[in-house]
Scaffold this active site. Structure first.
Site, mmCIF file in Angstrom:
data_model
loop_
_atom_site.group_PDB
_atom_site.id
_atom_site.type_symbol
_atom_site.label_atom_id
_atom_site.label_comp_id
_atom_site.label_asym_id
_atom_site.label_seq_id
_atom_site.Cartn_x
_atom_site.Cartn_y
_atom_site.Cartn_z
ATOM 1 N N ARG A 1 0.829 -1.211 0.000
ATOM 2 C CA ARG A 1 0.000 0.000 0.000
ATOM 3 C C ARG A 1 0.860 1.257 0.000
ATOM 4 O O ARG A 1 0.891 2.004 -0.980
ATOM 5 C CB ARG A 1 -0.940 -0.015 1.225
ATOM 6 C CG ARG A 1 -2.075 1.002 1.159
ATOM 7 C CD ARG A 1 -1.721 2.416 1.557
ATOM 8 N NE ARG A 1 -1.109 2.555 2.856
ATOM 9 C CZ ARG A 1 -0.567 3.665 3.339
ATOM 10 N NH1 ARG A 1 -0.545 4.766 2.612
ATOM 11 N NH2 ARG A 1 -0.049 3.689 4.539
ATOM 12 N N ASP A 2 1.562 1.527 1.081
ATOM 13 C CA ASP A 2 2.377 2.741 1.190
ATOM 14 C C ASP A 2 3.480 2.749 0.146
ATOM 15 O O ASP A 2 3.878 3.789 -0.363
ATOM 16 C CB ASP A 2 2.960 2.843 2.608
ATOM 17 C CG ASP A 2 3.545 4.212 2.923
ATOM 18 O OD1 ASP A 2 4.273 4.329 3.918
ATOM 19 O OD2 ASP A 2 3.290 5.167 2.167
ATOM 20 N N HIS B 1 6.448 4.220 12.591
ATOM 21 C CA HIS B 1 6.538 4.170 11.119
ATOM 22 C C HIS B 1 7.615 5.170 10.708
ATOM 23 O O HIS B 1 7.361 6.379 10.681
ATOM 24 C CB HIS B 1 5.169 4.560 10.553
ATOM 25 C CG HIS B 1 5.091 4.544 9.055
ATOM 26 N ND1 HIS B 1 4.369 3.600 8.361
ATOM 27 C CD2 HIS B 1 5.625 5.359 8.114
ATOM 28 C CE1 HIS B 1 4.460 3.850 7.059
ATOM 29 N NE2 HIS B 1 5.211 4.905 6.888
ATOM 30 N N HIS C 1 10.724 6.703 8.139
ATOM 31 C CA HIS C 1 11.308 6.792 6.809
ATOM 32 C C HIS C 1 12.814 6.938 6.956
ATOM 33 O O HIS C 1 13.305 7.473 7.955
ATOM 34 C CB HIS C 1 10.730 8.007 6.064
ATOM 35 C CG HIS C 1 9.372 7.748 5.503
ATOM 36 N ND1 HIS C 1 8.826 8.465 4.462
ATOM 37 C CD2 HIS C 1 8.425 6.834 5.830
ATOM 38 C CE1 HIS C 1 7.624 8.011 4.178
ATOM 39 N NE2 HIS C 1 7.349 7.030 4.991
ATOM 40 N N CYS D 1 9.175 8.101 -1.615
ATOM 41 C CA CYS D 1 10.294 8.849 -2.184
ATOM 42 C C CYS D 1 10.006 10.336 -2.080
ATOM 43 O O CYS D 1 9.147 10.842 -2.766
ATOM 44 C CB CYS D 1 10.488 8.464 -3.645
ATOM 45 S SG CYS D 1 11.429 9.672 -4.580
ATOM 46 N N ASN E 1 10.573 5.064 2.562
ATOM 47 C CA ASN E 1 10.202 4.104 3.589
ATOM 48 C C ASN E 1 11.406 3.278 4.045
ATOM 49 O O ASN E 1 12.290 2.960 3.258
ATOM 50 C CB ASN E 1 9.149 3.133 3.046
ATOM 51 C CG ASN E 1 7.752 3.703 3.119
ATOM 52 O OD1 ASN E 1 7.317 4.184 4.157
ATOM 53 N ND2 ASN E 1 7.030 3.648 2.011
#
Lengths: 304, 304
Positions: free
Chosen positions: A16-17, A208, A210, A241, A250
């Site tokens: 998904r992400d 979560h 990055h 990105c 991510n």
């Protein structure tokens, strides 16, 4: 030094992400092959798609087909992002058993992202959460821009705490505190997550991160030192990105697994199988991946 | 949580550790421009070149010219790698005021790298260290493969401790514990560096991390939690490419600075100036850099 958890739950968000930030040429079949491969690696929580309007995210317009094509894997919880009541109706129809709603800690980001205030976004998804729970569908909540917002800069930790607490009071069982632009460092994690922990139990917090500026694993380490046991990652480092091709977004699942394996923290996910799954998607996307473990398996001739 | 140092010393190794792993087309003039730019950024310890035999490292055959061309910067300590007595003679002739010698914690790595046992390497450079000290030249020592060796695997922490202690007893003032293949994670840092700290004072320990698997900043964080205040880095993330073009090797100086700035730890080095210096070298090398801060300044059109 604080004692670290012995085991960690990885929430895989690549399908998904990851894919929502990639070009649109990925067929349903390819998505399902990817997801199946990830399940084979041992991932037990996989965010498979999004029921956001196909006009907004055409990459995931096949959400219904993806959910209906998911493998029969009783040990895997598949979930889908849901933005509103319409999205929930589609989700219910699809048979998915877990959804995720999203808000942010930054007013400006929420305005630019979904054209609402944070309060308005709560008004939109509170009934969504209630309906989902009545249907026996469990719900996760994302708090984006929990550390630094690309528009507002530093985000007050009290705001993150209050938003997180509200999500929990409406029946959401897990809050994913998200470093949307990858700007956070360990002191931010200790401080912001520390504030959140004043109001909600540690086991209901997911992180979560990055890896935009290389801080993702340092932040995971800080989270582990706080006792956090749930971490999001995206196979291959797909998606997120923020500013340049080849730049990392991510945190790559396989890079997180390398770290956890090295730290003797159980994830129950096989690194090589994740790399293999990511590689399959890399071939479909016809691009290189930012993940280091993927790069490791691509020996080059030119290196001294 | 342990309290972290308020200030850190960065040792810049790009001109040596970086460039020795790059192609040979970098002129002396370009090297000096790079070094001058790094000094302008505020870096006060810069490893400028190596007096290893030009046949072994042709990229740095111009070591004498580099040292003689260095800017007059009284606040900067320039150093050079020296492998043996012959190299020291050239170093003394050049006028450099600080050298670095190197050994490893792995027998196999030392054998393959310089065709000696660790004991033999000590026999070679102990007189080098003594001569240097007599000349008023200060000496740093590298301990390579301090965590994981590409040949031997896990390296006993006692070995790293014993080698480090021996280096100090011969008059070396700083031991750089090096994660040559970038395999370490924070638990390795706490354990191995903890062992070293049993024998040598914290302020004489430097940490040299590679970001091959994304763990460099997590390892820096662990080192800071131990009270370590000296960290090596390479502008642009130059060099140390272990397995693939585009893969990260050395921890990029600018990525380290981003982290330290975010953590409110003083480095007295300007991030943007380092990126600018790295960019100058990227243009000379005609390649992309792995550093995230460099990538950040290259906005792309294609990113969603």
């Amino acid at each position: 030094m604080p004692e670290l958890p012995e085991q960690v739950q990885i929430v895989e968000v690549g399908p998904r992400d990851g894919l929502q930030n990639e070009p649109e040429n990925v067929t349903t079949a390819h998505k399902l092959a990817f997801i199946g491969h990830l399940a084979k690696a041992g991932l037990t929580q996989i965010e498979a798609t999004s029921f956001v309007h196909p006009k907004a995210v055409p990459q995931l317009a096949d959400a219904m087909d993806v959910i209906s094509g998911l493998p029969d894997a009783s040990d895997v919880i598949f979930s889908a992002l849901v933005p509103n009541q319409k999205g929930l109706e589609r989700a219910i129809e699809s048979g998915v058993r877990r959804i995720a709603v999203f808000t942010a800690a930054s007013e400006t980001f929420t305005q630019k992202n979904i054209n609402m205030t944070i309060e308005e976004s709560f008004a939109v998804f509170q009934p969504v959460v209630e309906s989902a729970l009545r249907e026996g569908i469990s719900v996760r909540g994302y708090v984006s821009t929990a550390f630094v917002c690309p528009y507002e800069g530093e985000i007050p930790k009290e705001k993150v705490r209050d938003v997180s607490e509200r999500l929990l009071t409406m029946g959401i069982d897990e809050v994913a505190i998200s470093d949307t632009i990858g700007a956070a460092a360990p002191n931010d994690v200790l401080s912001t997550v520390g504030h959140v922990m004043e109001r909600i139990p540690t086991e209901k917090i997911a992180l979560h991160f990055h890896d935009t500026y290389g801080t993702a694993l340092a932040n995971v380490y800080a989270g582990l030192q706080l006792g956090i046991k749930t971490f999001d990652a995206s196979a291959g480092g797909l998606g997120g990105c923020p500013y340049a091709p080849g730049a990392s977004g991510n945190l790559a699942t396989e890079d997180l697994i390398y770290f956890l394996d090295r730290m003797n923290i159980r994830s129950n996910v096989d690194l090589n199988t994740v790399v293999s799954a990511a590689d399959g998607m890399a071939k479909v996307l016809d691009r290189s991946l930012s993940s280091r473990q993927w790069k490791r398996l691509r020996p080059a001739s030119g290196c001294q």
